[in-house]
Design a protein around this motif. Structure first.
Motif: not given
Length: 160
Positions: A20-28
């Motif tokens: 999940d591109l959005s979720r994974d990047i948001a975690r950064l």
């Protein structure tokens, strides 16, 4: 207002499932007030490669060795740039055109470090991580050879 700093994140995943591109990047950047930049690269399956239609691509890896190679690449990037978070996700198994293959994302205080680290990790991943690609074309299955352009992209990082 000071936002508390989160601990540094390094996550490397080799998996069959999509990400999940959005979720994974948001975690950064989640909860980390130090982050001023998040840069990402997403690679996808093309439907045409070297003049042939591609109906499917299968990625294979060497479990354990592949993750270790990715860890080493990330460690090299962390030694060069001040990074708060690094995420590398690479898929394996059968994939169709338009499917996501790889995500490399880096967070840092400034965009320059994040851009450079993301590009470095991707350039080294293409040459140093043990993945093998087999494409299904109208003429049958074929293994994808290493590319001189990937070696050239890596060489730019070897300059002092």
């Amino acid at each position: 207002m000071n936002v508390p700093a989160a601990t540094e994140l390094t996550e490397i995943r080799v998996q069959q499932d999509d990400f999940d591109l959005s979720r994974d990047i948001a975690r950064l950047r989640e909860g980390d007030g130090r982050v001023g930049a998040v840069v990402s690269f997403v690679g996808t399956v093309r439907d045409l490669n070297e003049g042939a239609q591609v109906s499917e691509m299968e990625l294979e890896h060497y479990p354990g060795m592949t993750e270790k190679a990715l860890e080493d690449i990330v460690a090299q990037a962390r030694a060069r740039w001040a990074l708060f978070g690094v995420l590398v996700i690479h898929r394996v198994g059968p994939l169709k055109p338009l499917d996501q293959i790889v995500l490399v994302a880096c967070s840092s205080a400034h965009r320059g470090e994040a851009f450079a680290a993301c590009e470095f990790i991707m350039d080294y991943l293409k040459t140093d991580a043990p993945f093998w690609k087999k494409e299904q074309t109208p003429e049958g299955a074929r293994w994808v050879d290493a590319r001189a352009s990937d070696d050239s992209a890596k060489r730019k990082w070897l300059q002092p």
